[in-house]
Motif scaffolding. Structure first.
Motif, mmCIF file in Angstrom:
data_model
loop_
_atom_site.group_PDB
_atom_site.id
_atom_site.type_symbol
_atom_site.label_atom_id
_atom_site.label_comp_id
_atom_site.label_asym_id
_atom_site.label_seq_id
_atom_site.Cartn_x
_atom_site.Cartn_y
_atom_site.Cartn_z
ATOM 1 N N ILE A 1 0.830 -1.210 0.000
ATOM 2 C CA ILE A 1 0.000 0.000 0.000
ATOM 3 C C ILE A 1 0.865 1.260 0.000
ATOM 4 C CG2 ILE A 1 -1.675 1.324 1.355
ATOM 5 C CD1 ILE A 1 -2.798 -1.351 2.339
ATOM 6 N N MET A 2 1.863 1.292 0.890
ATOM 7 C CA MET A 2 2.696 2.491 0.982
ATOM 8 C C MET A 2 3.567 2.677 -0.266
ATOM 9 S SD MET A 2 3.789 2.826 5.005
ATOM 10 C CE MET A 2 4.367 1.139 5.236
ATOM 11 N N LEU A 3 4.117 1.573 -0.809
ATOM 12 C CA LEU A 3 4.901 1.701 -2.043
ATOM 13 C C LEU A 3 4.044 2.200 -3.195
ATOM 14 C CD1 LEU A 3 7.171 -1.486 -1.941
ATOM 15 C CD2 LEU A 3 7.884 0.892 -1.658
ATOM 16 N N ALA A 4 2.787 1.758 -3.247
ATOM 17 C CA ALA A 4 1.873 2.217 -4.296
ATOM 18 C C ALA A 4 1.696 3.729 -4.231
ATOM 19 C CB ALA A 4 0.526 1.521 -4.161
ATOM 20 N N GLY A 5 1.528 4.259 -3.018
ATOM 21 C CA GLY A 5 1.356 5.700 -2.866
ATOM 22 C C GLY A 5 2.630 6.475 -3.105
ATOM 23 N N PHE A 6 3.763 5.980 -2.526
ATOM 24 C CA PHE A 6 5.029 6.692 -2.659
ATOM 25 C C PHE A 6 5.475 6.778 -4.120
ATOM 26 C CE2 PHE A 6 6.510 5.481 1.902
ATOM 27 C CZ PHE A 6 5.629 6.407 2.422
#
Length: 561
Positions: free
Chosen positions: A79-84
């Motif tokens: 999830i965080m890699l998708a946003g970053f």
């Protein structure tokens, strides 16, 4: 509790490692190229990022260990890699997919809370992308900080939403949250760090390749300035072999000659290269082979040569190598075209001189012969001198193909012309010269530069005045150029005619002026053409600023501008 914590970290980290290996294998592909610097992506890449990170987040939910009434997993990494990386859209959609999956497909005490917080985490990660990508260095450290803050907020909201159970059992919360916070934060930072290193390596390779390409281009241009000769064509093979170290030999075929440069690294390479180049020398071509690239060099739809490059057997050419060799071909084609244009320009300049030589005024010849005929009867000695002057005039005017001649040689032509005209007009024509003796032999000028100007001054200026006049030919020396001038005290030129005097027309009058002007511009540039100042009834000044070209040892006709 301690054993559960360790087991949870180990299990989650094993899953993270597997998925990181899979995703990191993509980090050198075009999917992730410039992913840490670009703010906007095309639809294709947005979809790929969403699918990839959603799969990682959903898989991370299944790869879990039960603890503290929940599951230890690495869903948040995806999830965080998708946003970053992908931005708000990718982060929000990935969070939504992973959150809904967690809420409705994984049954634990707080499924809906975990699912809802995962959606919010994806949205928050997406809106931090601009802050992360604005940091040009140490992105891995900023990713670690942002991931840590998002995980702390996640578990802070989780504790708040599950109040008062979390207060009653703080150990369970710690057992569930700490392994996730530690492993997920490090995993996100690790992925961003590897991607940052990959981007740096990619940019370094691109910079190095660009530098090598420009160095090779500069060397090719410098080499071919002397034209397409044996030495310069051989140098091209050396430049290509140096620019592409993976090549074992390079060849250029030009005018049925084969120029080869070897760069053998092993005994096998030498054996292979010597066999292939021997065939190439005999047949002037090679059969199609994966490790050999043959590119034609064209000019006006005609193949003028070939560039051939070879690698070791089993190796193939990369896209960059093929593009580089194609670029070299285009450069060689452009230089060859320039050489042909330059040769045509030289031929045209020589043709213009020949045309000017052929355009000797028939009236001048007719009148001169009549004058000689008159003196044959009245003064045979003068007639003999005039015949010699006429002979010398024609010899110098018609038989000088050189690009540059000495000022003294040009003055001999002028002197012959003046002596013939004086025989006709006697005291009506006066000529003075203003040249230093040392400059007559050392100064080099284009042939038939001054003689047409003097002839124009006599015919269209001095002789049209009843009492005649004076023609003055001279030179004013400057640091980098000489101002060569012809001044007459003739009838002058009207303003209207002066404006169009140097415009190319199909009229015979003043054609000498136009030819001289165009040749000066062609050889030395626009600033070195003729300049004309005139006033009716007073006379005319014609001058040109000619760059200094002094006589050197060797052939005079090899002078260039």
């Amino acid at each position: 509790m301690y054993n559960t914590f360790i087991n949870g970290v180990q299990h989650v980290w094993l899953g993270i490692s597997i998925f990181l290996l899979l995703i990191l294998s993509f980090s050198r592909t075009t999917i992730f190229k410039n992913a840490l610097t670009e703010r906007h992506f095309d639809r294709r890449r947005l979809v790929l990022f969403t699918v990839l990170f959603s799969a990682m987040a959903v898989s991370g939910t299944y790869w879990s260990v039960s603890a503290g009434g929940g599951i230890i997993n690495f869903r948040a990494v995806g999830i965080m890699l998708a946003g970053f990386i992908g931005g708000p859209a990718v982060g929000s959609i990935t969070g939504l997919i992973a959150g809904l999956h967690r809420a409705f497909f994984i049954n634990t005490d707080a499924s809906y809370i975990h699912g809802g917080l995962s959606i919010l985490q994806g949205i928050a990660a997406g809106f931090t992308t601009n802050y992360l990508k604005s940091k040009h260095h140490r992105l891995w450290l900023w990713a670690l900080i942002y991931a840590f803050l998002l995980e702390v907020l996640f578990w802070a909201f989780f504790a708040l939403l599950t109040w008062p159970e979390t207060v009653a059992n703080p150990n369970a919360l710690a057992l569930l949250s700490l392994p996730i916070l530690i492993t997920n934060t490090i995993a996100v930072s690790l992925f961003i760090g590897v991607l940052e290193v990959s981007t740096y390596i990619w940019d370094s390779e691109k910079t190095k390749t660009t530098k090598n390409t420009f160095d090779a281009i500069q060397m090719i241009f410098s080499t071919l300035q002397a034209g397409f000769k044996d030495l310069t064509v051989t140098k091209i093979t050396e430049i290509i072999t140096t620019a592409l170290p993976s090549l074992i030999w390079t060849a250029v075929i030009y005018k049925s000659r084969v120029y080869i440069r070897g760069a053998y690294k092993t005994k096998e390479d030498r054996t292979q290269g010597e066999a292939e180049t021997s065939i190439l020398r005999l047949q002037k071509s090679l059969p199609d082979m994966p490790h050999v690239l043959t590119l034609p060099v064209r000019w006006q739809d005609e193949i003028i040569g070939y560039i051939i490059a070879a690698k070791s057997k089993g190796d193939t050419f990369t896209k960059m190598g093929i593009e580089f060799l194609n670029g070299v071909c285009h450069i060689v084609e452009a230089i060859y075209e320039y050489e042909q244009m330059k040769e045509e320009k030289n031929l045209l300049a020589e043709a213009e001189i020949r045309a000017l030589q052929a355009q000797i005024n028939p009236h001048f010849l007719y009148n001169t012969l009549n004058t000689i005929s008159f003196y044959v009867r009245s003064d045979p000695e003068t007639a003999r001198k005039l015949i010699k002057y006429l002979s010398d005039y024609f010899r110098h005017s018609l038989n000088n193909p050189s690009k540059f001649i000495s000022l003294a040689e040009e003055m001999r032509v002028i002197d012959c012309y003046i002596q013939l005209e004086r025989a006709r007009f006697s005291d009506r024509l006066s000529v003075t010269y203003d040249f230093s003796e040392d400059m007559l032999e050392t100064l080099q000028i284009p042939p038939l530069l001054l003689q047409p100007l003097v002839e124009n001054a006599v015919i269209h200026g001095v002789i049209k005045r009843e009492e005649g006049g004076t023609v003055r030919v001279g030179l004013i020396e400057h640091k980098t150029y000489n101002k060569i001038y012809v001044i007459d005290t003739g009838v002058g030129i009207s303003r209207r005619k002066l404006k169009t005097l140097l415009i190319d027309r199909k009229r015979r009058d003043h054609i000498g002026l136009i030819n001289v002007h165009q040749r000066l511009v062609s050889i030395f540039g626009e600033r070195c053409g003729l300049h004309i100042l005139s006033k009716e009834g007073k006379g005319t000044i014609v001058f040109a600023n000619v760059p200094k070209v002094e006589k050197t040892k060797g052939k005079d006709d090899e002078h260039g501008n």
